[in-house]
Design a protein around this motif. Sequence first.
Motif, mmCIF file in Angstrom:
data_model
loop_
_atom_site.group_PDB
_atom_site.id
_atom_site.type_symbol
_atom_site.label_atom_id
_atom_site.label_comp_id
_atom_site.label_asym_id
_atom_site.label_seq_id
_atom_site.Cartn_x
_atom_site.Cartn_y
_atom_site.Cartn_z
ATOM 1 N N PHE A 146 47.666 37.902 39.678
ATOM 2 C CA PHE A 146 47.961 37.956 38.174
ATOM 3 C C PHE A 146 48.233 36.208 37.751
ATOM 4 N N ILE A 147 47.564 35.709 36.855
ATOM 5 C CA ILE A 147 47.751 34.145 36.567
ATOM 6 C C ILE A 147 48.364 34.401 35.101
ATOM 7 N N HIS A 148 49.503 33.712 35.109
ATOM 8 C CA HIS A 148 50.309 33.330 33.894
ATOM 9 C C HIS A 148 49.765 31.947 33.373
ATOM 10 N N GLY A 149 49.256 31.838 32.155
ATOM 11 C CA GLY A 149 48.646 30.442 31.575
ATOM 12 C C GLY A 149 47.174 30.442 31.751
ATOM 13 N N GLN A 150 46.845 29.434 30.949
ATOM 14 C CA GLN A 150 45.165 29.278 30.833
ATOM 15 C C GLN A 150 44.565 28.567 31.785
ATOM 16 N N THR A 151 43.712 29.312 32.808
ATOM 17 C CA THR A 151 42.926 28.747 33.543
ATOM 18 C C THR A 151 41.440 29.105 33.394
ATOM 19 N N GLN A 152 40.459 28.581 34.144
ATOM 20 C CA GLN A 152 39.083 29.015 34.218
ATOM 21 C C GLN A 152 38.852 30.319 34.914
ATOM 22 N N PHE A 153 39.974 31.129 35.525
ATOM 23 C CA PHE A 153 39.889 32.021 36.527
ATOM 24 C C PHE A 153 40.336 33.416 36.044
ATOM 25 N N PRO A 154 39.898 34.276 36.124
ATOM 26 C CA PRO A 154 40.269 35.594 35.480
ATOM 27 C C PRO A 154 41.693 35.846 35.394
ATOM 28 N N GLU A 155 42.259 36.521 34.461
ATOM 29 C CA GLU A 155 43.760 36.697 34.447
ATOM 30 C C GLU A 155 44.172 37.387 35.373
ATOM 31 N N PHE A 156 43.313 38.632 35.793
ATOM 32 C CA PHE A 156 44.087 39.554 36.990
ATOM 33 C C PHE A 156 42.578 39.587 37.724
ATOM 34 N N SER A 157 42.853 39.691 38.938
ATOM 35 C CA SER A 157 41.713 40.102 40.055
ATOM 36 C C SER A 157 42.357 40.929 41.337
ATOM 37 N N VAL A 158 41.441 41.570 42.079
ATOM 38 C CA VAL A 158 41.675 42.188 43.027
ATOM 39 C C VAL A 158 40.487 42.293 44.032
ATOM 40 N N VAL A 159 41.174 41.978 45.444
ATOM 41 C CA VAL A 159 40.045 41.977 46.462
ATOM 42 C C VAL A 159 40.502 42.851 47.456
ATOM 43 N N VAL A 160 39.670 43.911 47.924
ATOM 44 C CA VAL A 160 40.116 44.917 48.971
ATOM 45 C C VAL A 160 39.405 44.513 50.366
ATOM 46 N N MET A 161 40.171 44.610 51.632
ATOM 47 C CA MET A 161 39.559 44.308 52.696
ATOM 48 C C MET A 161 39.794 45.566 53.605
ATOM 49 N N LEU A 162 38.808 45.762 54.419
ATOM 50 C CA LEU A 162 38.683 46.686 55.503
ATOM 51 C C LEU A 162 38.875 45.680 56.742
ATOM 52 N N ASP A 163 40.085 45.930 57.631
ATOM 53 C CA ASP A 163 40.125 44.780 58.481
ATOM 54 C C ASP A 163 39.769 43.632 57.986
ATOM 55 N N ASP A 164 38.797 42.942 58.507
ATOM 56 C CA ASP A 164 38.308 41.459 58.143
ATOM 57 C C ASP A 164 37.066 41.358 57.309
ATOM 58 N N LEU A 165 36.628 42.680 56.737
ATOM 59 C CA LEU A 165 35.362 42.820 55.928
ATOM 60 C C LEU A 165 35.960 43.064 54.552
ATOM 61 N N GLN A 166 35.277 42.503 53.628
ATOM 62 C CA GLN A 166 35.553 42.475 52.294
ATOM 63 C C GLN A 166 34.812 43.721 51.585
ATOM 64 N N VAL A 167 35.222 44.631 51.242
ATOM 65 C CA VAL A 167 34.347 46.113 50.764
ATOM 66 C C VAL A 167 34.382 46.140 49.153
ATOM 67 N N LEU A 168 35.459 45.683 48.320
ATOM 68 C CA LEU A 168 35.629 45.782 47.073
ATOM 69 C C LEU A 168 36.224 44.453 46.421
ATOM 70 N N TYR A 169 35.423 44.394 45.121
ATOM 71 C CA TYR A 169 36.054 43.385 44.147
ATOM 72 C C TYR A 169 36.277 43.858 42.707
ATOM 73 N N TYR A 170 37.449 43.304 42.098
ATOM 74 C CA TYR A 170 37.799 43.756 40.446
ATOM 75 C C TYR A 170 38.128 42.654 40.000
ATOM 76 N N ASP A 171 37.625 42.225 38.525
ATOM 77 C CA ASP A 171 38.616 41.505 37.750
ATOM 78 C C ASP A 171 38.777 41.889 36.236
ATOM 79 N N ARG A 172 39.388 41.497 35.468
ATOM 80 C CA ARG A 172 39.646 41.664 34.253
ATOM 81 C C ARG A 172 38.485 41.365 33.373
#
Length: 430
Positions: free
Chosen positions: A15-41
């Motif tokens: 969660f980023i407080h302040g103005q940037t070019q990135f999403p305010e809120f994002s989530v990455v889900v990893m199974l071991d070393d493999l990314q399986v899900l991504y979400y942002d606001r």
Amino acid sequence: MFHTGSHSLWAFATFIHGQTQFPEFSVVVMLDDLQVLYYDRNIKKWISRSQPSSTNVVEDFILEGANIVMEHVYNSMSSPAHRVNLLSNHTGGVHVHQRLGGCVLDNDKASPVTMWEAYDGTAATRYDMHNRTVNPLWPQLMWSTKEKEYWPMQYRHIYQPICIQTLKYYLEKEKNIVLRKERPRVRLIHKPCTETGEMKVSCLATGFYPRHINLTVLRDGHPVPDEELILGEVLPNGDGTYQTRRTLSIRSEELRERHHYTCSVTHLTLDNKLDINWEPEEGSDVAVISSLVVVLVLVLVSTILLFVIYKRRRREHPRVRLIHKPCTETGEMKVSCLATGFYPRHINLTMLRDGHPIPDEELILGEVLPNGDGTYQTRRTLKFNEMEVERESPPCQTDLAFAAQTGPDRPKLSVSAALGHGAAGKGRRP
């Protein structure tokens, strides 16, 4: 299905407080070393990074559980009360709040959900359903009596079941990737270091999966302490496997002692440990010393050549020009002194008005810049505004002079010009 080995599922929320070019809120889900899900606001939906599924009903159920956890995390991280607690010592700017939470399945035995929290890269809290620690920098993050009752129930009855169900689902779905086994290829590399006279011995293991591996260097059958080794990290290869190495520097005196060195590897894919042996041959230290002598001779020859070139370049004197041209847009007159083609780099370039040095504040001072032939150039520029150029009150002439000198033992070169109303500047070289 019974799963052997240890596997984990981790969700990394930012969660980023302040103005940037990135999403305010994002989530990455990893199974071991493999990314399986991504979400942002911004997109407000889960993006699957795994293989397409034929059981969409099951996946929809899993994503519904992921949505429950994600909404809880977002509401908590974005709540005004939590923001005040974290930002109480900061004003303005960009600040990053992060959470890492997940669970582990070890031979089908589930571990409690564990959660870490950090702010601007500093650990803030840790909770594992049994103990919770808080960084003294944020005493306001301590749970109240009500929170001590509420949050353990949330973890036990919501987060834990959802995490384990999601882990088992993606472990089954991605079993061809995360359950595969690739044997390590092991090499023992030794080469002399001509700069120090040492021999570097490296044990390289590459092409293995899963990621965990034990790599040990032995001297005469005894493990070499980590303090004597350069420990390489486990790094990914381009094909989804991993590599790592251990490096030992052996002094020339130690080479003469003829120790026996072994690179020993244990990995999930190996029934027994894999050993690669090496023993210095006679004359190894002689080869190192010979290489060192060759390098020293080359360095000596190069130094002599550089000295000869340096002596030759010292005779390169500056060529000095005085350039003056009007600026039709502003009515100003610019007078520049250019010294070029000199070596070495140091030069004194002075501008005088009627025999008196002009202060640096009135000049545009150019830097000493390299030419393409190894010599240097620099310049000084003076501006006359329109009134100074057009004034008619006598005497209506200004004598300008530039003096350049490359060293105390070198003659001074001078260039001068006279500027006056209605007359063009005229340069001369004495």
